[in-house]
Design a protein around this motif. Structure first.
Motif, PDB file in Angstrom:
ATOM      1  N   THR A  22      10.559  21.553   0.231  1.00  0.00           N
ATOM      2  CA  THR A  22      10.647  20.175   0.665  1.00  0.00           C
ATOM      3  C   THR A  22       9.272  19.510   0.639  1.00  0.00           C
ATOM      4  O   THR A  22       8.292  20.074   1.100  1.00  0.00           O
ATOM      5  CB  THR A  22      11.214  20.110   2.095  1.00  0.00           C
ATOM      6  N   VAL A  23       9.221  18.312   0.075  1.00  0.00           N
ATOM      7  CA  VAL A  23       7.986  17.534   0.037  1.00  0.00           C
ATOM      8  C   VAL A  23       7.992  16.590   1.236  1.00  0.00           C
ATOM      9  O   VAL A  23       8.968  15.884   1.474  1.00  0.00           O
ATOM     10  CB  VAL A  23       7.890  16.725  -1.278  1.00  0.00           C
ATOM     11  N   LEU A  24       6.920  16.583   1.991  1.00  0.00           N
ATOM     12  CA  LEU A  24       6.834  15.703   3.156  1.00  0.00           C
ATOM     13  C   LEU A  24       6.820  14.240   2.725  1.00  0.00           C
ATOM     14  O   LEU A  24       6.335  13.894   1.648  1.00  0.00           O
ATOM     15  CB  LEU A  24       5.562  16.009   3.949  1.00  0.00           C
ATOM     16  N   ILE A  25       7.316  13.388   3.593  1.00  0.00           N
ATOM     17  CA  ILE A  25       7.378  11.958   3.305  1.00  0.00           C
ATOM     18  C   ILE A  25       5.989  11.378   3.066  1.00  0.00           C
ATOM     19  O   ILE A  25       5.823  10.409   2.334  1.00  0.00           O
ATOM     20  CB  ILE A  25       8.102  11.204   4.437  1.00  0.00           C
ATOM     21  N   THR A  26       4.963  11.999   3.651  1.00  0.00           N
ATOM     22  CA  THR A  26       3.589  11.533   3.456  1.00  0.00           C
ATOM     23  C   THR A  26       3.101  11.746   2.025  1.00  0.00           C
ATOM     24  O   THR A  26       2.127  11.131   1.599  1.00  0.00           O
ATOM     25  CB  THR A  26       2.633  12.254   4.426  1.00  0.00           C
ATOM     26  N   ASP A  27       3.772  12.627   1.272  1.00  0.00           N
ATOM     27  CA  ASP A  27       3.394  12.891  -0.122  1.00  0.00           C
ATOM     28  C   ASP A  27       4.336  12.219  -1.116  1.00  0.00           C
ATOM     29  O   ASP A  27       4.163  12.363  -2.325  1.00  0.00           O
ATOM     30  CB  ASP A  27       3.394  14.411  -0.388  1.00  0.00           C
ATOM     31  N   ALA A  28       5.334  11.500  -0.596  1.00  0.00           N
ATOM     32  CA  ALA A  28       6.337  10.895  -1.476  1.00  0.00           C
ATOM     33  C   ALA A  28       5.737   9.745  -2.281  1.00  0.00           C
ATOM     34  O   ALA A  28       4.952   8.948  -1.758  1.00  0.00           O
ATOM     35  CB  ALA A  28       7.520  10.401  -0.655  1.00  0.00           C
ATOM     36  N   GLN A  43      11.507  13.322   7.582  1.00  0.00           N
ATOM     37  CA  GLN A  43      10.392  14.176   7.194  1.00  0.00           C
ATOM     38  C   GLN A  43      10.407  14.460   5.691  1.00  0.00           C
ATOM     39  O   GLN A  43       9.360  14.497   5.041  1.00  0.00           O
ATOM     40  CB  GLN A  43      10.477  15.477   7.993  1.00  0.00           C
ATOM     41  N   ALA A  44      11.601  14.630   5.142  1.00  0.00           N
ATOM     42  CA  ALA A  44      11.747  14.986   3.727  1.00  0.00           C
ATOM     43  C   ALA A  44      12.002  13.773   2.829  1.00  0.00           C
ATOM     44  O   ALA A  44      12.279  13.942   1.639  1.00  0.00           O
ATOM     45  CB  ALA A  44      12.889  15.989   3.571  1.00  0.00           C
ATOM     46  N   VAL A 202       1.256  19.905   6.602  1.00  0.00           N
ATOM     47  CA  VAL A 202       1.909  20.899   5.754  1.00  0.00           C
ATOM     48  C   VAL A 202       3.187  21.351   6.458  1.00  0.00           C
ATOM     49  O   VAL A 202       3.189  21.573   7.670  1.00  0.00           O
ATOM     50  CB  VAL A 202       0.982  22.119   5.508  1.00  0.00           C
ATOM     51  N   MET A 203       4.266  21.487   5.705  1.00  0.00           N
ATOM     52  CA  MET A 203       5.534  21.934   6.258  1.00  0.00           C
ATOM     53  C   MET A 203       5.367  23.310   6.886  1.00  0.00           C
ATOM     54  O   MET A 203       4.735  24.198   6.301  1.00  0.00           O
ATOM     55  CB  MET A 203       6.609  21.992   5.180  1.00  0.00           C
TER      56      MET A 203
END
Length: 204
Positions: A22-28, A43-44, A202-203
């Motif tokens: 899963t990629v965090l929303i902060t990296d989307a 979060q995702a 980081v997740m």
């Protein structure tokens, strides 16, 4: 030979699992529009429900006398009828994210710690209107800054105590700066911005 085949199967499964992390929303790259039923969906960056979602504001009177939230989320069906949305965590309109906390509040800063302002209205003391001798009350807007940990989902009031106790101990350099800062109470958001710049979530 059989063992070699098993090794390649294991490697493919492992690589596949890594690719599906899963990629965090902060990296989307882009925010997905829709309804978050849970913190994990936010979060995702993965809202589970879409549709014609609209935020409807309530009057000050409704907030005071009906003890209602300042706004609510509704969904419009094909006939244009509005239905109140229940049991959700937040909402994204494709550009902005709103967290449900005494109504919907826009997230102002997205990072390790997201900042939002909880808005409300509370009645203050009554006063006597000399013109018609009636008693009226003054409504007072209130605003409270809060922070959301994008990794754990923990929500804290943005205060000097919470910064010193729970947030900045994760960054000793910032914590030392905070302790030496005589004006810290005037720039609490500064330390959140700095923490977000210096620390990547980081997740777990």
């Amino acid at each position: 030979m059989k063992q070699l085949g098993c090794f390649w199967i294991f490697l493919l499964v492992a690589l596949s699992a890594v690719g599906q992390q899963t990629v965090l929303i902060t990296d989307a790259q882009h925010l997905k529009k829709g309804l978050y039923k849970s913190f994990e969906e936010f979060q995702a960056n993965s809202p589970s429900e879409e549709g014609d979602l609209v935020i409807k504001n309530r009057s000050s009177a409704a907030q005071i006398y009906l003890l209602a939230n300042r706004n609510e989320l509704v969904i419009r069906d094909g006939a244009g009828q509005e239905h109140k949305v229940k049991n959700y965590w937040g909402f994204c309109d494709g550009t902005n994210i709103f967290i449900k906390d005494n109504g919907l509040n826009k997230i102002e800063e997205t990072g390790y710690y997201c900042i939002y302002t909880l808005h409300g209205i509370q009645p203050s003391r009554s006063y006597l209107n000399q013109a018609d001798m009636t008693t009226n009350s003054i409504s007072t807007p209130v605003a409270l800054k809060k922070v959301l940990n994008v990794v754990t989902g923990q929500i804290l009031e943005l205060s000097a105590y919470n910064l010193k106790k729970y947030i900045l101990p994760q960054d000793s350099i910032l914590l030392d700066e905070f302790r030496a800062d005589r004006e810290k109470k005037e720039q609490l958001e500064y330390y959140i911005y700095q923490f977000n710049q210096r620390n990547k979530p980081v997740m777990q």
